[in-house]
Scaffold this motif. Structure first.
Motif, PDB file in Angstrom:
ATOM      1  N   VAL A 135      26.641   7.679  30.852  1.00 40.23           N
ATOM      2  CA  VAL A 135      26.388   9.022  31.268  1.00 40.23           C
ATOM      3  C   VAL A 135      25.764   9.077  32.642  1.00 40.23           C
ATOM      4  O   VAL A 135      24.764   8.346  33.041  1.00 40.23           O
ATOM      5  CB  VAL A 135      25.369   9.762  30.263  1.00 40.23           C
ATOM      6  N   GLN A 190      26.886  16.872  27.744  1.00 42.26           N
ATOM      7  CA  GLN A 190      27.065  15.731  28.384  1.00 42.26           C
ATOM      8  C   GLN A 190      28.171  14.957  27.860  1.00 42.26           C
ATOM      9  O   GLN A 190      28.570  14.984  26.567  1.00 42.26           O
ATOM     10  CB  GLN A 190      25.748  14.576  27.888  1.00 42.26           C
ATOM     11  N   ARG A 243      22.023  17.981  32.204  1.00 45.53           N
ATOM     12  CA  ARG A 243      22.907  18.993  31.353  1.00 45.53           C
ATOM     13  C   ARG A 243      22.448  18.993  29.738  1.00 45.53           C
ATOM     14  O   ARG A 243      21.684  18.138  29.345  1.00 45.53           O
ATOM     15  CB  ARG A 243      24.407  18.718  31.297  1.00 45.53           C
ATOM     16  N   ASP A 260      24.631  14.101  35.015  1.00 43.41           N
ATOM     17  CA  ASP A 260      25.056  14.789  33.910  1.00 43.41           C
ATOM     18  C   ASP A 260      23.855  14.805  32.755  1.00 43.41           C
ATOM     19  O   ASP A 260      23.763  15.354  31.822  1.00 43.41           O
ATOM     20  CB  ASP A 260      26.493  14.166  33.243  1.00 43.41           C
ATOM     21  N   ARG A 261      23.081  13.928  32.979  1.00 46.73           N
ATOM     22  CA  ARG A 261      21.774  13.878  32.129  1.00 46.73           C
ATOM     23  C   ARG A 261      20.808  15.085  32.213  1.00 46.73           C
ATOM     24  O   ARG A 261      20.072  15.110  31.617  1.00 46.73           O
ATOM     25  CB  ARG A 261      20.915  12.507  32.349  1.00 46.73           C
ATOM     26  N   ARG A 269      34.682  11.806  34.562  1.00 42.63           N
ATOM     27  CA  ARG A 269      34.354  12.025  33.410  1.00 42.63           C
ATOM     28  C   ARG A 269      35.385  11.975  32.251  1.00 42.63           C
ATOM     29  O   ARG A 269      36.549  12.564  32.200  1.00 42.63           O
ATOM     30  CB  ARG A 269      33.688  13.643  33.298  1.00 42.63           C
TER      31      ARG A 269
END
Length: 780
Positions: A191, A203, A198, A195-196, A231
């Motif tokens: 991750v 995620q 979110r 994005d951590r 992603r």
């Protein structure tokens, strides 16, 4: 009694035939329905395989495109060791429009030891990373910071810069591996730091693509990495959603060979069909794609089709049994129908015979030769025109004897025509050809005849694999074109002579205008306009003459050093610049020797270099970079890159068309014929020409030419004593025509003008051959 038995037997024949047809039809219908059901299952399996392969191909294409853009960006940054935010912003601009699926922001990452944190932070702030604040992780000795970050999606959430990636194991391992191996590396799934932030439900696991940036010095220096995330969930969603009705998982095989599901996509229906495939994303790393589908929802898998076939078959069987019964009991009617059908067949046969006779008459009548061969090259059909053009009626034993049997040569009349390049052989291989020129010279055609041959694969409706060729005599046409080339040269010379007189008169009058005359300024301005107009007309005549002869002028191919020719062109261009113009900055790499006509090659190089110098924005220093190298066996690729105004993507397919000019070039002088002439010349040499964007801004033109053979004895000066005989004939004919007009021009010559008193000197190139354009005249 006997007659009654015969009559009863005839009466029983109809029902028996009907029952037999009914039984056979029932069996055939059941077998057909079963076969259809089996075929539907096979079709569903094939459709599943097709969609799986499509998804695999899309993943491979997108990952390779992603790698290519990251590597290209890294290669561009190498050329700018003093990288600033403005440079990075310009370099990453194309990635915004590239529509990279699932791409996270792209960043320039640097490695910073703990002792260098403050100095490195101040350095990158000075280079444009405003607000950069390093937040080092105390648990590591080497820190990784993204100093420049460019979002590729306007919906991307922001993130504070200066986060340390040294403590994130997959990221740190990937960056070190890329730096040590000097190549792009893809991380294991994890991750992303941004994005951590979110919610957990939003995620998704991602991959990092990191390309190292090493300088190109003798002792390379490491500058940093170009890195961007991919992603997995978004990537798989965009790949599988267009395929519909299939599910899938993207599985990563980590460095320790453990399988890890990165992302899933759930489609509709059951999962009774499954496929698995691998995608290689790095030298030692691969992804696995598993897809699943419902056979009932895939194309061609409708459950009702076997039932419909069964019901329809039963109905048709019953109808057929009834028809058999009717036919068996209606003997007279059946006989009448048979006779009518027989008459129809006879009429069709007669029509086919008439069509065959008409086709034969056409083949005998047409003046173009037609030859048809089978898959082995044996001649099946040869019309009289073909025999007349080839001069030999006897057919050869096989294709290997064609050249010697017919006397087939290249257009120079001396080189035997290779078997593999003959139109019929190429047509047997599935390739269509048009206008292939072949010289036929044999005892029946001692003087030789030039043929233009079109080849096509035989249409499958003929029921046999083969090829057909149509040939026509173009000997007189080529002679006419040669005369036309001479005429074009004479006309150009006759047009240029009055222009020279006009220019000379104008210059003489310009020198004699008195300074004290009230209208002297207006008169001088008008005379200078006349001189400039004459120069433009002279350049236009040169361009039109080059355009008209580029296609048909004889080639005088010799071994040429393009680097030497390019230096001469740049020197001429630089010398022709005015005092108010900045000389261009140029670079030239060593280039392999090529096999080309020196005059034509000089025209191509002069045109491309001249465009690179001319089409620049006001106040900008022109930059010209010429590179080249091998382009496959026997070919050389030369590239001319500039930093000018560029060419829009919409105009790129049309820049080689006649008189085409872009809107951006409207304010620059030109005729719109230069690139068209370049294309003609390159194609005359058998090469290709194209255009791409220059990564540093501007345009990059490229073209290919035959490579010079290393065993040739010819020198590298661009001269050749063995010019073709037709070239010498054109030169001599033009010189004679110009000599006849020299006397007419002598009387009209002004005193003091430098006009040739007699025939054109022997060293003056014939108009039938292209000459490189001279530097543009400039008034002081």
């Amino acid at each position: 009694m006997v007659e009654q038995r015969e009559h009863g037997a005839r009466r029983a024949t109809g029902p028996l035939l009907s029952v037999s047809v009914l039984l056979v039809g029932l069996v055939a219908t059941v077998l057909t329905a079963a076969g259809l059901y089996s075929a539907q299952q096979d079709a569903a399996a094939k459709e599943m395989t097709k969609r799986h392969e499509t998804a695999l191909a899309a993943i491979r294409t997108e990952t390779q495109r992603y790698r290519g853009l990251i590597e290209t960006l890294a290669a561009g940054i190498v050329n700018d060791p003093e990288l600033t935010w403005e440079d990075f912003d310009v370099a990453t601009e194309p990635l915004v429009d590239a529509d990279l699926i699932g791409a996270a922001p792209v960043a320039f990452v640097v490695a910073v030891p703990t002792a260098e944190l403050e100095r490195t932070q101040r350095l990158w702030r000075d280079r444009g990373s405003l607000g950069l604040t390093f937040r080092p992780d105390p648990s590591v000795d080497e820190h990784f910071f993204g100093v420049f970050v460019r979002k590729l999606d306007e919906n991307e959430q922001g993130m504070r810069s200066g986060a340390d990636g040294g403590a994130i194991e997959p990221l740190a391992t990937t960056l070190r591996t890329a730096r040590d191996t000097h190549r792009l590396t893809v991380s294991d799934a994890y991750v992303l730091m941004r994005d951590r932030q979110r919610p957990v439900a939003e995620q998704q696991e991602s991959f990092i693509f990191a390309a190292p940036v090493w300088t190109r010095e003798n002792t390379p220096r490491f500058l940093g990495w170009v890195a961007s995330g991919l992603r997995g969930g978004t990537f798989l969603d965009r790949i599988l959603s267009p395929l519909g009705q299939i599910s899938g998982e993207l599985i990563s095989v980590d460095a320790d060979q453990t399988r890890h599901t990165v992302a899933e996509w759930t489609g509709k229906g059951d999962r009774d069909l499954s496929r698995t495939g691998t995608v290689e994303v790095g030298p030692d790393q691969e992804w696995i794609l598993e897809t699943h589908g419902d056979s009932r929802q895939l194309a061609g898998a409708g459950w009702y089709l076997p039932a419909v076939a069964l019901g329809g078959g039963l109905a048709l069987t019953a109808l057929l049994a009834w028809l058999v019964h009717v036919l068996a009991t209606g003997r007279a009617r059946a006989r009448s129908q048979v006779e009518a059908a027989t008459a129809s067949l006879r009429e069709a046969e007669a029509g086919s015979r008439r069509q065959a006779e008409l086709l034969g008459a056409i083949m005998v009548t047409i003046s173009d030769g037609v030859i048809v061969v089978d898959s082995r090259g044996a001649v099946l059909l040869e019309n009289p025109a073909a025999r007349r053009l080839l001069g030999i009626a006897q057919r050869p034993d096989g294709p290997e004897d064609w050249q010697e049997h017919y006397g087939a040569y290249r257009p120079d009349g001396r080189t035997p025509f290779p078997l593999e390049e003959m139109p019929l052989i190429r047509a047997l291989g599935g390739e269509s050809t048009d206008g292939v020129e072949v010289v036929i010279r044999n005892p029946a055609k001692p003087e030789g005849v030039l043929l233009s041959i079109d080849g096509r694969p035989l249409d499958p409706s003929a029921g046999e694999h083969g090829a057909v060729a149509v040939c026509r005599d173009i000997t007189d046409l080529r002679r006419y074109e040669s005369d036309l080339s001479i005429f074009a040269g004479v006309v150009a010379h006759d047009l240029k002579s009055p222009l020279a007189l006009i220019r000379g008169h104008a210059e003489l009058v310009l020198e004699d205008v008195p300074d004290g005359w009230p209208e002297s300024a207006d008169v001088r301005d008008g005379l200078r306009r006349i001189v400039r107009a004459v120069d433009r007309m002279d350049a236009l005549i040169e361009t039109l003459l080059a355009y008209s002869t580029a296609r048909d002028a004889p080639l005088r191919e010799v071994t040429v050093d393009p680097a030497l020719m390019i230096r001469e062109i740049i020197d001429e261009r630089t010398t022709g610049l005015g005092t108010d113009q900045t000389p261009p900055r140029w670079s030239l790499e060593p280039l392999p020797p090529v096999r080309a006509d020196p005059g034509m090659l000089r025209h191509v190089l002069d045109n491309l270099i001249g465009n690179a110098i001319k089409y620049v924005r006001a106040g900008t220093v022109p930059r010209v970079a010429v590179t080249g190298g091998p382009a496959g066996p026997g070919w050389v690729r030369i590239e001319v890159a500039d930093s000018g105004i560029g060419i829009p993507d919409a105009d790129k397919p049309h820049v080689f068309e006649t008189f085409h000019r872009t809107e951006a070039a409207a304010g620059y002088a030109g005729t719109g014929l230069g690139l068209t002439i370049c294309q003609r010349i390159v194609k005359r040499h058998g090469g290709e020409i194209g255009i791409t964007d220059n990564p540093g801004g501007g345009t990059r033109f490229w073209f290919t030419l035959p490579a010079a053979e290393t065993t040739e004895d010819s020198d590298m000066t661009g001269t050749d004593s063995g010019a073709p005989q037709d070239d010498e004939a054109v030169r001599e004919a033009l010189e004679r025509a110009l000599a006849e007009r020299a006397a007419l021009m002598e009387a009209a010559r002004l005193p003091g003008l430098a006009m040739p008193p007699g025939p054109v000197p022997a060293g003056d190139p014939a108009p039938g051959r292209l000459r490189a354009p001279v530097p543009e005249r400039r008034d002081n």
